[in-house]
Scaffold this motif. Structure first.
Motif, mmCIF file in Angstrom:
data_model
loop_
_atom_site.group_PDB
_atom_site.id
_atom_site.type_symbol
_atom_site.label_atom_id
_atom_site.label_comp_id
_atom_site.label_asym_id
_atom_site.label_seq_id
_atom_site.Cartn_x
_atom_site.Cartn_y
_atom_site.Cartn_z
ATOM 1 N N CYS A 1 0.711 -1.298 -0.060
ATOM 2 C CA CYS A 1 0.107 -0.104 -0.113
ATOM 3 C C CYS A 1 0.776 1.196 0.024
ATOM 4 C CB CYS A 1 -1.119 -0.075 1.178
ATOM 5 S SG CYS A 1 -2.486 -1.189 1.019
ATOM 6 N N ILE A 2 2.055 1.322 0.583
ATOM 7 C CA ILE A 2 2.949 2.171 0.409
ATOM 8 C C ILE A 2 3.369 2.608 -1.030
ATOM 9 C CG2 ILE A 2 5.311 2.982 0.920
ATOM 10 C CD1 ILE A 2 5.074 1.641 3.702
ATOM 11 N N ARG A 3 3.376 1.298 -1.692
ATOM 12 C CA ARG A 3 3.918 1.545 -3.271
ATOM 13 C C ARG A 3 2.675 2.130 -3.928
ATOM 14 N NH1 ARG A 3 7.727 -3.513 -5.029
ATOM 15 N NH2 ARG A 3 7.513 -2.541 -6.860
ATOM 16 N N LEU A 4 1.521 1.598 -3.628
ATOM 17 C CA LEU A 4 0.277 2.196 -4.033
ATOM 18 C C LEU A 4 0.148 3.861 -3.821
ATOM 19 C CD1 LEU A 4 -2.729 -0.347 -3.330
ATOM 20 C CD2 LEU A 4 -1.533 0.305 -5.622
ATOM 21 N N SER A 5 0.444 3.994 -2.754
ATOM 22 C CA SER A 5 0.351 5.601 -2.384
ATOM 23 C C SER A 5 1.502 6.336 -2.997
ATOM 24 C CB SER A 5 0.707 5.697 -1.000
ATOM 25 O OG SER A 5 1.041 6.894 -0.484
ATOM 26 N N ALA A 6 2.642 5.758 -3.270
ATOM 27 C CA ALA A 6 3.673 6.486 -3.947
ATOM 28 C C ALA A 6 3.323 6.639 -5.564
ATOM 29 C CB ALA A 6 5.176 5.906 -4.043
ATOM 30 N N CYS A 7 3.002 5.309 -6.170
ATOM 31 C CA CYS A 7 2.744 5.327 -7.382
ATOM 32 C C CYS A 7 1.583 6.138 -8.064
ATOM 33 C CB CYS A 7 2.479 3.931 -7.798
ATOM 34 S SG CYS A 7 4.377 3.087 -7.918
ATOM 35 N N PHE A 8 0.653 6.179 -7.076
ATOM 36 C CA PHE A 8 -0.814 6.991 -7.572
ATOM 37 C C PHE A 8 -0.870 8.242 -6.975
ATOM 38 C CE2 PHE A 8 -2.264 2.573 -8.630
ATOM 39 C CZ PHE A 8 -2.297 2.724 -9.993
ATOM 40 N N GLY A 9 -0.001 8.622 -5.933
ATOM 41 C CA GLY A 9 0.042 9.840 -5.138
ATOM 42 C C GLY A 9 -1.224 10.509 -4.351
ATOM 43 N N VAL A 10 -1.351 9.237 -3.601
ATOM 44 C CA VAL A 10 -2.538 9.360 -2.649
ATOM 45 C C VAL A 10 -1.867 9.247 -1.298
ATOM 46 C CG1 VAL A 10 -4.556 8.621 -4.391
ATOM 47 C CG2 VAL A 10 -3.375 6.790 -2.520
ATOM 48 N N ASP A 11 -2.698 9.775 -0.479
ATOM 49 C CA ASP A 11 -2.303 9.644 1.108
ATOM 50 C C ASP A 11 -2.561 8.062 1.567
ATOM 51 O OD1 ASP A 11 -1.335 12.199 0.977
ATOM 52 O OD2 ASP A 11 -3.173 12.978 2.326
ATOM 53 N N LEU A 12 -1.755 7.546 2.583
ATOM 54 C CA LEU A 12 -2.148 6.257 3.200
ATOM 55 C C LEU A 12 -1.996 6.578 4.673
ATOM 56 C CD1 LEU A 12 -2.193 3.352 3.286
ATOM 57 C CD2 LEU A 12 0.351 3.275 3.212
ATOM 58 N N HIS A 13 -3.358 6.088 5.043
ATOM 59 C CA HIS A 13 -3.232 6.427 6.836
ATOM 60 C C HIS A 13 -3.243 4.846 7.228
ATOM 61 C CE1 HIS A 13 -4.688 10.408 6.770
ATOM 62 N NE2 HIS A 13 -4.963 10.271 5.750
ATOM 63 N N VAL A 14 -2.405 4.733 8.547
ATOM 64 C CA VAL A 14 -2.483 3.449 9.152
ATOM 65 C C VAL A 14 -2.903 3.595 10.500
ATOM 66 C CG1 VAL A 14 -0.863 1.494 9.762
ATOM 67 C CG2 VAL A 14 -0.390 2.506 7.437
ATOM 68 N N ILE A 15 -3.951 2.833 10.868
ATOM 69 C CA ILE A 15 -4.528 2.905 12.213
ATOM 70 C C ILE A 15 -4.334 1.749 13.058
ATOM 71 C CG2 ILE A 15 -6.915 3.055 13.117
ATOM 72 C CD1 ILE A 15 -7.876 3.648 10.346
ATOM 73 N N GLU A 16 -3.350 2.179 14.048
ATOM 74 C CA GLU A 16 -2.978 1.279 14.871
ATOM 75 C C GLU A 16 -3.589 0.900 16.173
ATOM 76 O OE1 GLU A 16 1.055 2.436 16.070
ATOM 77 O OE2 GLU A 16 1.487 3.293 14.207
ATOM 78 N N PRO A 17 -3.422 -0.323 16.702
ATOM 79 C CA PRO A 17 -2.087 -1.004 16.557
ATOM 80 C C PRO A 17 -2.134 -2.000 15.417
ATOM 81 C CG PRO A 17 -3.596 -2.358 18.243
ATOM 82 C CD PRO A 17 -4.440 -0.796 17.716
ATOM 83 N N THR A 18 -0.762 -2.156 14.911
ATOM 84 C CA THR A 18 -0.459 -3.066 14.039
ATOM 85 C C THR A 18 -0.200 -4.467 14.574
ATOM 86 O OG1 THR A 18 1.768 -2.308 13.665
ATOM 87 C CG2 THR A 18 0.301 -1.286 12.385
ATOM 88 N N GLY A 19 0.111 -5.350 13.749
ATOM 89 C CA GLY A 19 0.431 -6.739 14.117
ATOM 90 C C GLY A 19 1.968 -7.287 14.041
ATOM 91 N N PHE A 20 2.629 -5.913 13.685
ATOM 92 C CA PHE A 20 4.037 -5.918 13.573
ATOM 93 C C PHE A 20 4.595 -4.788 13.938
ATOM 94 C CE2 PHE A 20 1.943 -4.618 9.797
ATOM 95 C CZ PHE A 20 2.476 -3.654 9.553
ATOM 96 N N ARG A 21 5.933 -4.894 14.110
ATOM 97 C CA ARG A 21 6.699 -3.569 14.248
ATOM 98 C C ARG A 21 6.954 -3.008 12.953
ATOM 99 N NH1 ARG A 21 11.665 -6.221 17.051
ATOM 100 N NH2 ARG A 21 12.422 -4.881 15.673
ATOM 101 N N PHE A 22 6.880 -1.614 13.118
ATOM 102 C CA PHE A 22 6.981 -0.773 11.603
ATOM 103 C C PHE A 22 8.516 -0.919 11.039
ATOM 104 C CE2 PHE A 22 2.960 0.908 11.333
ATOM 105 C CZ PHE A 22 2.816 1.357 10.039
ATOM 106 N N ASP A 23 9.473 -1.450 11.751
ATOM 107 C CA ASP A 23 10.946 -1.566 11.555
ATOM 108 C C ASP A 23 11.014 -2.887 10.919
ATOM 109 O OD1 ASP A 23 10.812 -2.966 13.532
ATOM 110 O OD2 ASP A 23 12.651 -2.047 14.425
ATOM 111 N N ASP A 24 9.905 -3.625 10.538
ATOM 112 C CA ASP A 24 9.979 -5.066 10.139
ATOM 113 C C ASP A 24 10.402 -5.194 8.821
ATOM 114 O OD1 ASP A 24 8.691 -7.531 8.778
ATOM 115 O OD2 ASP A 24 7.794 -7.734 10.654
ATOM 116 N N ARG A 25 11.392 -6.129 8.672
ATOM 117 C CA ARG A 25 12.076 -5.938 7.469
ATOM 118 C C ARG A 25 11.356 -6.506 6.042
ATOM 119 N NH1 ARG A 25 17.055 -9.829 7.788
ATOM 120 N NH2 ARG A 25 15.499 -11.218 8.324
ATOM 121 N N ALA A 26 10.164 -7.342 6.472
ATOM 122 C CA ALA A 26 9.351 -7.629 5.354
ATOM 123 C C ALA A 26 8.576 -6.453 4.716
ATOM 124 C CB ALA A 26 8.245 -8.755 5.836
ATOM 125 N N MET A 27 8.041 -5.570 5.344
ATOM 126 C CA MET A 27 7.493 -4.421 5.054
ATOM 127 C C MET A 27 8.422 -3.615 4.314
ATOM 128 S SD MET A 27 5.415 -1.325 7.108
ATOM 129 C CE MET A 27 6.739 -0.366 7.271
#
Length: 151
Positions: free
Chosen positions: A17-43
């Motif tokens: 979704c970060i890629r979608l946000s970047a490629c289409f020029g739209v804002d992305l909102h992430v409502i926490e808590p998430t099921g992972f740490r934001f420094d997760d390598r997979a993300m």
């Protein structure tokens, strides 16, 4: 048009979704808590180098998101949707909201949505991946509202 993810579980979906946000020029909102740490390598691997092109806002919880979100309708994409995607009429200031991968959106999120939209699937299919659904819905919303970047 913007994307919002309610308590996402899977870092790769946020990365996509970060890629979608970047490629289409739209804002992305992430409502926490998430099921992972934001420094997760997979993300980070899924987002690659698109993060600087994306505009992502993290909200501590649903209440904070509700206070801070921009004006416009909340359009919940859900397998329990009342309106098929191809019959829905988007507005340029819509926020496309997606529930948690493991549990969907709770009743209070459904209640806050101005519309509940479903991507029609074959009867035997259960659901699409969150980021795939986000890409399909975002593209259709931008197409309808003239928001696609065209040469």
């Amino acid at each position: 048009m913007r994307l919002a993810l309610f308590q996402p579980d899977i870092p790769q979906n946020v990365g996509a979704c970060i890629r979608l946000s970047a490629c289409f020029g739209v804002d992305l909102h992430v409502i926490e808590p998430t099921g992972f740490r934001f420094d997760d390598r997979a993300m980070k691997r899924a987002a690659l180098d698109y993060a600087p092109l994306s505009h992502m806002t993290r909200h501590a919880d649903w209440a904070t998101f509700q206070v801070d979100r921009p004006p416009g309708r909340l359009v919940l994409l859900t397998t329990k949707g009342a309106t098929p995607l191809d019959a829905f009429v988007f507005q340029p200031d819509d926020t496309l909201l997606f529930g948690k991968e493991s549990a969907g959106a709770p009743d209070y999120v459904h209640a806050a949505a101005a519309a509940r939209v479903v991507v029609p699937l074959r009867p035997a299919a259960r659901s699409l991946n969150l980021s795939v659904t986000a890409g399909i819905a975002l593209w259709e919303g931008l197409r309808q509202t003239g928001g696609l970047n065209q040469p």
